[in-house]
Design a protein around this motif. Structure first.
Motif, PDB file in Angstrom:
ATOM      1  N   SER B 210       8.710 -10.335   2.785  1.00 19.38           N
ATOM      2  CA  SER B 210       7.741  -9.841   1.873  1.00 19.38           C
ATOM      3  C   SER B 210       6.506 -10.889   1.872  1.00 19.38           C
ATOM      4  O   SER B 210       6.463 -12.255   2.407  1.00 19.38           O
ATOM      5  N   ALA B 211       5.398 -10.528   1.551  1.00 19.43           N
ATOM      6  CA  ALA B 211       4.355 -11.146   1.719  1.00 19.43           C
ATOM      7  C   ALA B 211       3.280 -10.701   0.450  1.00 19.43           C
ATOM      8  O   ALA B 211       2.877  -9.628   0.479  1.00 19.43           O
ATOM      9  N   ARG B 212       3.053 -11.405  -0.160  1.00 19.57           N
ATOM     10  CA  ARG B 212       1.972 -10.821  -1.504  1.00 19.57           C
ATOM     11  C   ARG B 212       0.675 -11.971  -1.581  1.00 19.57           C
ATOM     12  O   ARG B 212       1.029 -13.096  -1.437  1.00 19.57           O
ATOM     13  N   PHE B 213      -0.177 -11.551  -1.665  1.00 16.65           N
ATOM     14  CA  PHE B 213      -1.547 -12.007  -1.764  1.00 16.65           C
ATOM     15  C   PHE B 213      -2.328 -11.753  -2.841  1.00 16.65           C
ATOM     16  O   PHE B 213      -2.283 -10.686  -3.390  1.00 16.65           O
ATOM     17  N   GLY B 214      -2.929 -12.835  -3.383  1.00 20.67           N
ATOM     18  CA  GLY B 214      -4.047 -12.590  -4.502  1.00 20.67           C
ATOM     19  C   GLY B 214      -5.302 -13.062  -4.127  1.00 20.67           C
ATOM     20  O   GLY B 214      -5.088 -14.352  -3.636  1.00 20.67           O
ATOM     21  N   MET B 215      -6.407 -12.597  -4.444  1.00 24.02           N
ATOM     22  CA  MET B 215      -7.601 -13.006  -4.168  1.00 24.02           C
ATOM     23  C   MET B 215      -8.689 -12.876  -5.206  1.00 24.02           C
ATOM     24  O   MET B 215      -8.476 -12.111  -5.973  1.00 24.02           O
ATOM     25  N   ALA B 216      -9.715 -13.764  -5.281  1.00 17.43           N
ATOM     26  CA  ALA B 216     -10.624 -13.581  -6.204  1.00 17.43           C
ATOM     27  C   ALA B 216     -12.042 -13.616  -5.552  1.00 17.43           C
ATOM     28  O   ALA B 216     -12.182 -14.204  -4.479  1.00 17.43           O
ATOM     29  N   SER B 217     -12.912 -13.273  -6.333  1.00 15.16           N
ATOM     30  CA  SER B 217     -14.511 -13.220  -5.793  1.00 15.16           C
ATOM     31  C   SER B 217     -14.480 -12.464  -4.257  1.00 15.16           C
ATOM     32  O   SER B 217     -15.427 -12.718  -3.749  1.00 15.16           O
ATOM     33  N   VAL B 218     -13.775 -11.467  -4.193  1.00 20.33           N
ATOM     34  CA  VAL B 218     -13.866 -10.577  -2.618  1.00 20.33           C
ATOM     35  C   VAL B 218     -13.889  -9.159  -3.361  1.00 20.33           C
ATOM     36  O   VAL B 218     -13.986  -8.375  -2.179  1.00 20.33           O
ATOM     37  N   ALA B 219     -14.093  -9.010  -4.531  1.00 22.50           N
ATOM     38  CA  ALA B 219     -14.044  -7.568  -4.830  1.00 22.50           C
ATOM     39  C   ALA B 219     -14.766  -7.687  -6.293  1.00 22.50           C
ATOM     40  O   ALA B 219     -14.763  -8.637  -6.931  1.00 22.50           O
ATOM     41  N   LEU B 225      -3.784  -7.683  -1.498  1.00 22.97           N
ATOM     42  CA  LEU B 225      -4.049  -7.072  -0.209  1.00 22.97           C
ATOM     43  C   LEU B 225      -2.924  -6.321   0.410  1.00 22.97           C
ATOM     44  O   LEU B 225      -2.197  -6.576   1.186  1.00 22.97           O
ATOM     45  N   PRO B 226      -3.059  -4.971  -0.257  1.00 23.95           N
ATOM     46  CA  PRO B 226      -1.693  -4.192   0.175  1.00 23.95           C
ATOM     47  C   PRO B 226      -1.742  -3.903   1.672  1.00 23.95           C
ATOM     48  O   PRO B 226      -0.509  -3.789   2.075  1.00 23.95           O
ATOM     49  N   SER B 227      -2.617  -3.515   2.474  1.00 26.32           N
ATOM     50  CA  SER B 227      -2.559  -3.179   3.784  1.00 26.32           C
ATOM     51  C   SER B 227      -2.121  -4.547   4.732  1.00 26.32           C
ATOM     52  O   SER B 227      -1.272  -4.225   5.445  1.00 26.32           O
ATOM     53  N   VAL B 228      -2.499  -5.632   4.209  1.00 21.60           N
ATOM     54  CA  VAL B 228      -2.226  -6.717   5.115  1.00 21.60           C
ATOM     55  C   VAL B 228      -0.554  -7.030   4.893  1.00 21.60           C
ATOM     56  O   VAL B 228      -0.107  -7.262   5.853  1.00 21.60           O
ATOM     57  N   SER B 229      -0.301  -6.943   3.546  1.00 19.92           N
ATOM     58  CA  SER B 229       1.239  -7.097   3.052  1.00 19.92           C
ATOM     59  C   SER B 229       2.003  -6.026   3.877  1.00 19.92           C
ATOM     60  O   SER B 229       3.048  -6.525   4.400  1.00 19.92           O
ATOM     61  N   VAL B 245      -5.028  -8.145  11.381  1.00 24.10           N
ATOM     62  CA  VAL B 245      -5.008  -8.748  10.043  1.00 24.10           C
ATOM     63  C   VAL B 245      -6.328  -8.652   9.595  1.00 24.10           C
ATOM     64  O   VAL B 245      -6.608  -8.243   8.311  1.00 24.10           O
ATOM     65  N   ARG B 246      -7.149  -9.220  10.585  1.00 29.05           N
ATOM     66  CA  ARG B 246      -8.622  -9.208  10.007  1.00 29.05           C
ATOM     67  C   ARG B 246      -9.256  -7.855   9.608  1.00 29.05           C
ATOM     68  O   ARG B 246      -9.809  -7.602   8.725  1.00 29.05           O
ATOM     69  N   ARG B 248      -7.340  -5.308   8.524  1.00 35.89           N
ATOM     70  CA  ARG B 248      -6.692  -5.080   7.427  1.00 35.89           C
ATOM     71  C   ARG B 248      -7.437  -5.634   6.115  1.00 35.89           C
ATOM     72  O   ARG B 248      -7.567  -5.186   4.936  1.00 35.89           O
ATOM     73  N   VAL B 249      -7.775  -7.010   6.311  1.00 36.76           N
ATOM     74  CA  VAL B 249      -8.672  -7.752   5.024  1.00 36.76           C
ATOM     75  C   VAL B 249      -9.912  -6.904   4.823  1.00 36.76           C
ATOM     76  O   VAL B 249     -10.110  -6.653   3.714  1.00 36.76           O
ATOM     77  N   GLY B 250     -10.362  -6.624   5.794  1.00 41.51           N
ATOM     78  CA  GLY B 250     -11.531  -5.684   5.426  1.00 41.51           C
ATOM     79  C   GLY B 250     -11.310  -4.497   4.905  1.00 41.51           C
ATOM     80  O   GLY B 250     -12.355  -3.991   4.082  1.00 41.51           O
ATOM     81  N   GLN B 251     -10.437  -3.772   5.097  1.00 43.12           N
ATOM     82  CA  GLN B 251      -9.866  -2.526   4.136  1.00 43.12           C
ATOM     83  C   GLN B 251      -9.483  -2.901   2.901  1.00 43.12           C
ATOM     84  O   GLN B 251     -10.087  -2.083   1.843  1.00 43.12           O
ATOM     85  N   ASP B 252      -8.893  -4.103   2.613  1.00 47.27           N
ATOM     86  CA  ASP B 252      -8.422  -4.282   1.243  1.00 47.27           C
ATOM     87  C   ASP B 252      -9.339  -5.086   0.300  1.00 47.27           C
ATOM     88  O   ASP B 252      -9.295  -4.871  -1.032  1.00 47.27           O
ATOM     89  N   ILE B 253     -10.682  -5.604   0.923  1.00 44.90           N
ATOM     90  CA  ILE B 253     -11.372  -6.419   0.043  1.00 44.90           C
ATOM     91  C   ILE B 253     -12.631  -5.606   0.083  1.00 44.90           C
ATOM     92  O   ILE B 253     -12.937  -4.739   1.003  1.00 44.90           O
TER      93      ILE B 253
END
Ligand SMILES: Cc1cc2nc3c(=O)[nH]c(=O)nc-3n(C[C@H](O)[C@H](O)[C@H](O)COP(=O)(O)OP(=O)(O)OC[C@H]3O[C@@H](n4cnc5c(N)ncnc54)[C@H](O)[C@@H]3O)c2cc1C
Ligand code: FES
Ligand code: FES
Lengths: 152, 288
Positions: B210-219, B225-229, B245-246, B248-253
């Motif tokens: 499992s991989a769960r991410f939380g980010m702030a100041s990017v949206a 980051l559901p598609s990265v996960s 990965v890059r 997908r980060v672009g898709q998620d934020i």
């Protein structure tokens, strides 16, 4: 409803509005002008006081939360103390605007760490801005007051 | 003169809100509200509901599944709490970088998420740990995954008459590792340019469970980051393509451009932080 608190060990009743800033109550009602207003937004620490022993910025504290609180301002610190002497000896004060807040931040820090490391001093003072000294002398004063070396 | 009510117990506070939901302004530590009401005195509310005296909203309790943190618990109490430091170190770390000590002495965890800034520093850790919220109303409480709380820029799932009463955070999986970082201009007191928390669980063969991410100041809101996960799930570290990965980060934020940073800078930093969170502690980093 007036708010009852203890300021520098003395009972005080304020009749200001509950959303008044503790800063204004101290300066205008109690005539304790040692507490300064710098930014008015919590950034600079010039207005710092102790509430129940904890360092807070009085510009962010509403009077309504101060019922029965124990408040210490710079006027409530001993006039002569290792900390006060160290501030003088180290040249830790220039224009003096930040000094009351710095003294209270230092007091809070020393209550927690009797012998703070430089890292702990930096952390304890990280909410206080000084435009004059460049901080080095303030850190040195606190180290000296704690009985450590002034060589920071 | 403004009205100020400071009840001691939650039911009383909820009763007050239910009777007059509109005009009341909820105040906790006041570190956001006092700035706001001072800067915009014309918007100063008339009636304040002060929740700092509510016993049910205070303190931290360990349970079998995890920890309950009352919404009005100060960030200082959280960062010092031995169990938080031991089991939820990313939350202890985020509380410790939310402003400076005088802020942390007053600021509450509930206030940080209810204020709903896209830059809320404790949001990433809460998202990565899969926190749940307990939301109280005088008709009863409801539960909400924290991931569903932020519904748009400064818009939360809180309805009229509701208070956030507590956070429930489960113990992280046994073989998980955390990664937290706040990128700002100065360690304390600076609003984050980007911050991230990640919780990655691997099995004994090095497969990501499992991989769960939380980010702030990017949206517009703190986000996961559901598609990265999704991409990482079931993959071994050596099979992870950084370019994937890059992308997908672009898709998620959806980073914004503001006074603190440009969109491109935030996207680049976000991608690097995600990659660092994934690859840290792994020798076989695959280059694209
Ligand atoms: C100088 C300074 C530096 C700061 N630095 C940072 C930083 O680095 N990172 C960061 O993330 N934040 C920072 N902040 C913002 C602020 O300190 C935090 O967001 C803090 O956690 C807010 O909590 P509070 O209890 O003070 O909120 P309050 O000001 O009391 O309330 C904030 C909002 O949340 C609502 N609210 C609070 N509690 C509840 C509840 N239980 N239920 C429903 N609604 C509720 C209030 O109605 C209000 O709208 C800083 C603020 C200042 C002044
Ligand atoms: S005046 Fe209060 S922090 Fe600057
Ligand atoms: S001595 Fe002037 S601001 Fe510090």
């Amino acid at each position: 409803m007036p708010t009852t608190m203890r300021i520098n060990g003395k009972a005080f009743q304020s009749s200001s509005a509950p959303n008044a800033r503790l800063l204004d109550v101290l300066r205008n009602e109690c005539d304790l002008k040692g507490t300064k207003e710098g930014c008015g937004e919590g950034e600079c620490g010039a207005c710092a006081v102790l509430v129940n022993g904890k360092l807070v910025n009085s510009c962010l504290v509403p009077l309504g939360q101060m019922e029965q609180a124990e408040i210490t301002t710079v006027e409530g610190l001993p006039e002569d103390s290792a900390l006060a002497r160290a501030f003088v000896q180290c040249g830790a004060t220039q224009c003096g605007i930040c000094t009351p807040g710095m003294m209270l931040a230092a007091t809070a820090l020393l209550m927690e760490h009797a012998n703070p490391t430089l890292e702990e001093i930096r952390w304890g003072l990280s909410g206080n801005l000084c435009r004059c000294t460049g901080y080095g002398r303030i850190y040195a004063a606190i180290a000296q007051a704690a009985g450590g070396s002034a060589d920071v | 003169m403004s009205e100020w009510t400071r009840p001691r117990h939650l039911p009383e506070a909820l009763e007050i809100l239910a009777a007059a939901p509109g005009p009341y302004r909820v105040i906790s530590g006041g570190t956001d509200l006092m700035v706001e009401s001072h800067l915009a005195p014309e918007r100063r509310p008339e009636s304040w509901l002060d929740i700092s005296g509510l016993q049910e909203l205070q303190g931290l309790q360990i349970t079998e599944e995890g920890i309950r943190i009352g919404a009005a618990t100060s960030l200082e109490a959280i960062r010092r709490h031995a169990e938080v430091v031991a089991h939820w170190p990313m939350l202890a770390a985020s509380a410790a970088v939310t402003g400076a000590p005088p802020i942390q002495n007053r600021a509450t965890l509930g206030g940080n998420v209810c204020n709903a800034s896209p830059a809320a520093d404790n949001a990433p850790a809460l998202l990565a740990y899969g926190a749940r919220l307990e939301i109280a109303h005088h008709r009863g409480s409801r539960w909400l995954p924290y991931g569903d709380f932020h519904q748009g820029y400064r818009k939360t799932a809180l309805q009229a008459g509701e208070l956030l009463s507590a956070f429930w955070i489960p113990y992280p999986p046994k073989h998980s590792r955390g990664y937290f970082r706040k990128v700002g201009t100065r360690a304390a007191q600076a609003i984050a340019k980007v911050s991230i928390a990640a919780l990655i669980e691997e099995d004994s063969d090095g497969m990501i469970q499992s991989a769960r991410f939380g980010m702030a100041s990017v949206a517009a809101t703190p986000c996961t980051l559901p598609s990265v996960s999704q991409y990482l799930l079931g993959r071994a570290l050596r099979d992870i393509a950084d370019a994937q990965v890059r992308q997908r980060v672009g898709q998620d934020i959806a980073p914004i451009q503001d006074i603190r940073s440009t969109t491109e800078y935030r996207l680049e930093i976000a991608s690097r932080l995600v990659l660092e969170a994934i690859h840290r502690r792994s020798e076989s980093k695959k280059e694209d």
